[in-house]
Design a protein around this motif. Structure first.
Motif, PDB file in Angstrom:
ATOM      1  N   THR A 191       9.594   9.149  13.700  1.00  0.00           N
ATOM      2  CA  THR A 191       9.949   7.932  14.762  1.00  0.00           C
ATOM      3  C   THR A 191       9.040   6.982  14.400  1.00  0.00           C
ATOM      4  O   THR A 191       7.724   7.130  14.414  1.00  0.00           O
ATOM      5  N   GLY A 192       9.572   5.554  13.739  1.00  0.00           N
ATOM      6  CA  GLY A 192       8.843   4.638  13.983  1.00  0.00           C
ATOM      7  C   GLY A 192       8.735   4.252  12.303  1.00  0.00           C
ATOM      8  O   GLY A 192       8.038   3.196  12.070  1.00  0.00           O
ATOM      9  N   VAL A 193       9.269   4.938  11.511  1.00  0.00           N
ATOM     10  CA  VAL A 193       8.995   4.857  10.243  1.00  0.00           C
ATOM     11  C   VAL A 193      10.138   4.471   9.385  1.00  0.00           C
ATOM     12  O   VAL A 193      11.148   5.182   9.417  1.00  0.00           O
ATOM     13  N   GLY A 194      10.385   3.385   8.934  1.00  0.00           N
ATOM     14  CA  GLY A 194      11.583   2.850   8.399  1.00  0.00           C
ATOM     15  C   GLY A 194      11.329   2.840   6.845  1.00  0.00           C
ATOM     16  O   GLY A 194      10.328   3.012   6.469  1.00  0.00           O
ATOM     17  N   ALA A 195      12.239   2.204   6.211  1.00  0.00           N
ATOM     18  CA  ALA A 195      12.459   2.286   4.624  1.00  0.00           C
ATOM     19  C   ALA A 195      10.845   1.468   4.192  1.00  0.00           C
ATOM     20  O   ALA A 195      10.205   1.998   3.081  1.00  0.00           O
ATOM     21  N   ILE A 196      10.815   0.336   4.756  1.00  0.00           N
ATOM     22  CA  ILE A 196       9.850  -0.457   4.250  1.00  0.00           C
ATOM     23  C   ILE A 196       8.416   0.123   4.707  1.00  0.00           C
ATOM     24  O   ILE A 196       7.588   0.027   3.956  1.00  0.00           O
ATOM     25  N   THR A 197       8.255   0.554   5.694  1.00  0.00           N
ATOM     26  CA  THR A 197       7.036   1.307   6.042  1.00  0.00           C
ATOM     27  C   THR A 197       6.680   2.576   5.241  1.00  0.00           C
ATOM     28  O   THR A 197       5.526   2.811   4.872  1.00  0.00           O
ATOM     29  N   ALA A 198       7.746   3.019   5.004  1.00  0.00           N
ATOM     30  CA  ALA A 198       7.499   4.554   4.198  1.00  0.00           C
ATOM     31  C   ALA A 198       7.023   4.018   2.871  1.00  0.00           C
ATOM     32  O   ALA A 198       6.130   4.601   2.128  1.00  0.00           O
ATOM     33  N   ALA A 199       7.918   3.063   2.314  1.00  0.00           N
ATOM     34  CA  ALA A 199       7.402   2.392   0.979  1.00  0.00           C
ATOM     35  C   ALA A 199       5.880   1.951   0.959  1.00  0.00           C
ATOM     36  O   ALA A 199       5.208   2.136  -0.017  1.00  0.00           O
ATOM     37  N   LYS A 200       5.681   1.398   1.842  1.00  0.00           N
ATOM     38  CA  LYS A 200       4.253   0.948   1.923  1.00  0.00           C
ATOM     39  C   LYS A 200       3.118   1.828   1.855  1.00  0.00           C
ATOM     40  O   LYS A 200       1.994   1.966   1.393  1.00  0.00           O
ATOM     41  N   ILE A 201       3.527   3.097   2.921  1.00  0.00           N
ATOM     42  CA  ILE A 201       2.761   4.177   3.080  1.00  0.00           C
ATOM     43  C   ILE A 201       2.625   4.689   1.634  1.00  0.00           C
ATOM     44  O   ILE A 201       1.637   5.312   1.249  1.00  0.00           O
ATOM     45  N   ILE A 202       3.689   5.057   1.000  1.00  0.00           N
ATOM     46  CA  ILE A 202       3.589   5.965  -0.402  1.00  0.00           C
ATOM     47  C   ILE A 202       2.757   4.987  -1.286  1.00  0.00           C
ATOM     48  O   ILE A 202       2.080   5.750  -2.030  1.00  0.00           O
ATOM     49  N   GLY A 203       3.246   3.774  -1.324  1.00  0.00           N
ATOM     50  CA  GLY A 203       2.435   2.854  -2.408  1.00  0.00           C
ATOM     51  C   GLY A 203       1.053   3.009  -2.247  1.00  0.00           C
ATOM     52  O   GLY A 203       0.048   2.993  -3.099  1.00  0.00           O
ATOM     53  N   GLU A 204       0.504   2.687  -0.790  1.00  0.00           N
ATOM     54  CA  GLU A 204      -0.932   2.652  -0.514  1.00  0.00           C
ATOM     55  C   GLU A 204      -1.626   4.043  -0.722  1.00  0.00           C
ATOM     56  O   GLU A 204      -2.930   4.136  -0.946  1.00  0.00           O
ATOM     57  N   THR A 205      -0.744   5.018  -0.602  1.00  0.00           N
ATOM     58  CA  THR A 205      -1.489   6.412  -0.501  1.00  0.00           C
ATOM     59  C   THR A 205      -1.814   6.741  -1.870  1.00  0.00           C
ATOM     60  O   THR A 205      -2.766   7.683  -2.394  1.00  0.00           O
ATOM     61  N   ALA A 206      -0.861   6.476  -2.979  1.00  0.00           N
ATOM     62  CA  ALA A 206      -0.936   6.542  -4.499  1.00  0.00           C
ATOM     63  C   ALA A 206      -0.992   8.272  -4.537  1.00  0.00           C
ATOM     64  O   ALA A 206      -1.822   8.545  -5.495  1.00  0.00           O
ATOM     65  N   GLY A 207      -0.448   9.022  -4.099  1.00  0.00           N
ATOM     66  CA  GLY A 207      -0.699  10.428  -4.249  1.00  0.00           C
ATOM     67  C   GLY A 207      -1.152  11.294  -3.177  1.00  0.00           C
ATOM     68  O   GLY A 207      -2.361  11.078  -3.390  1.00  0.00           O
ATOM     69  N   ILE A 208      -0.518  11.834  -2.202  1.00  0.00           N
ATOM     70  CA  ILE A 208      -1.010  12.721  -1.266  1.00  0.00           C
ATOM     71  C   ILE A 208      -2.006  13.672  -1.811  1.00  0.00           C
ATOM     72  O   ILE A 208      -3.078  14.233  -1.113  1.00  0.00           O
TER      73      ILE A 208
END
Length: 340
Positions: free
Chosen positions: A227-244
């Motif tokens: 809840t609270g994670v849309g496509a833009i936020t998810a893209a930002k998280i994945i891009g900034e995490t750069a590999g969990i």
């Protein structure tokens, strides 16, 4: 083991090699082009094969260098600028220069052996590039809207008051028709130019959002289910995490995102304060998710209320920080699940 610290710049890179005790072994400055990177690798070969490269986390200026090093099989660690600055101020060498900074980067990597290791993740890089581009366009559109409102106020205050949301195409079209009907003049022409610019920027932003949505949906279904994670936020998280997989545990990821609490107490009264370090882009995403969940997700409110009950002397902001730390664990597990 030898650690090579690098202070990257747009036109040059300065490298300093240190041994396990942090003693400086050698220094080398090369240009940031292909020939310079080849000379850097040839220079580093003298120290053997057990090398660790530590690069200051400079957004934009170190990406090509790191990709080249990883492509040759090297182990590369990102060093946050705060860690580098702390090592530089604690050293006996005074002043600031590229060799001093590179030495501080190498020593910071020695002091913090658990820094995340960089690796190639083209999908995460593409998402970060797209989200950065979108944010740049949004900032430009906001600046243009601010200019537009001043012109509208001078032309007719009612025009500004009757159009609260100037990002909607229908509102922009209506306003364009109203401005076109005014008497010709420089301010009127500038206003029409700004309206055209805002409309174009809005179309580009919408196109980028569609691209991000198409890329993120197959990559992160578990992350998007939060809840609270849309496509833009998810893209930002994945891009900034750069590999969990770079992070060995949720606690390490929390430290990277700046949601891990900082202990500031002595005696028998534990107390924690706001963590101002970490990746502030990720921290902002988690903050938005927390605010959204508090408004629309009962389990988040229950977690906050329970935490507040167990910590009666804590502030409202401390409860929000606790929720953000809890959400970091949830995001970590979702990113790990999306890998399978």
């Amino acid at each position: 083991m030898v650690v090579i610290g690098i202070d990257p710049h747009k036109s040059s890179h300065t490298a300093v090699a240190v041994d396990q005790a942090g003693r400086k072994l050698a220094c080398k400055t090369v240009r940031s082009d292909n020939d310079g990177l080849l000379r850097l690798r040839a220079w580093a070969a003298r120290f053997g094969t057990e090398l660790t490269w530590a690069v200051e986390d400079g957004r934009g200026v170190a990406g090509r260098l790191v990709r080249t090093l990883i492509g040759t099989g090297a182990t590369v660690k990102w060093v946050p600028p705060k860690l580098m600055a702390a090592c530089r101020t604690s050293a006996r060498t005074r002043g600031k220069s590229d060799p001093i900074d590179a030495l501080a980067v190498a020593r910071a990597a020695l002091r913090e052996p658990d820094l995340p290791t960089a690796h190639l993740d083209q999908q995460a890089l593409d998402l970060r590039l797209l989200t950065d581009r979108r944010e740049n366009l949004v900032n430009r559109r906001t600046a243009s809207i601010n200019q537009l409102r001043w012109h509208l106020h001078d032309l007719d205050p009612a025009l500004d008051q009757n159009h609260h949301d100037l990002t909607r195409p229908r509102a922009l079209a209506t306003l364009t028709s109203a401005i076109t009907a005014l008497d010709p003049g420089v301010r009127r022409d500038l206003t029409l130019d700004l309206l055209t610019e805002i409309t174009t920027l809005g179309e580009q932003i919408t196109q980028l959002e569609h691209q991000l949505t198409e890329r993120v949906r197959p990559l992160a279904p578990k992350l998007l289910s939060i809840t609270g994670v849309g496509a833009i936020t998810a893209a930002k998280i994945i891009g900034e995490t750069a590999g969990i997989t770079r992070f060995r545990s949720p606690a390490a990821y929390a430290m990277h995102t700046g949601t891990a609490p900082i202990p500031v107490w002595s005696s028998n009264k534990p107390h924690y304060r706001l963590n101002r370090g970490g990746n502030r882009q990720l921290n902002t995403c988690i903050h938005r998710i927390a605010i959204t969940q508090l408004a629309h997700h009962p389990p988040a409110r229950h977690y906050r209320d329970t935490w507040t009950t167990n910590h009666p002397h804590a502030t409202t902001k401390a409860a929000l920080r606790a929720l953000k730390r809890h959400l970091t664990n949830t995001i970590y597990q979702a990113l790990k699940a999306d890998l399978t």
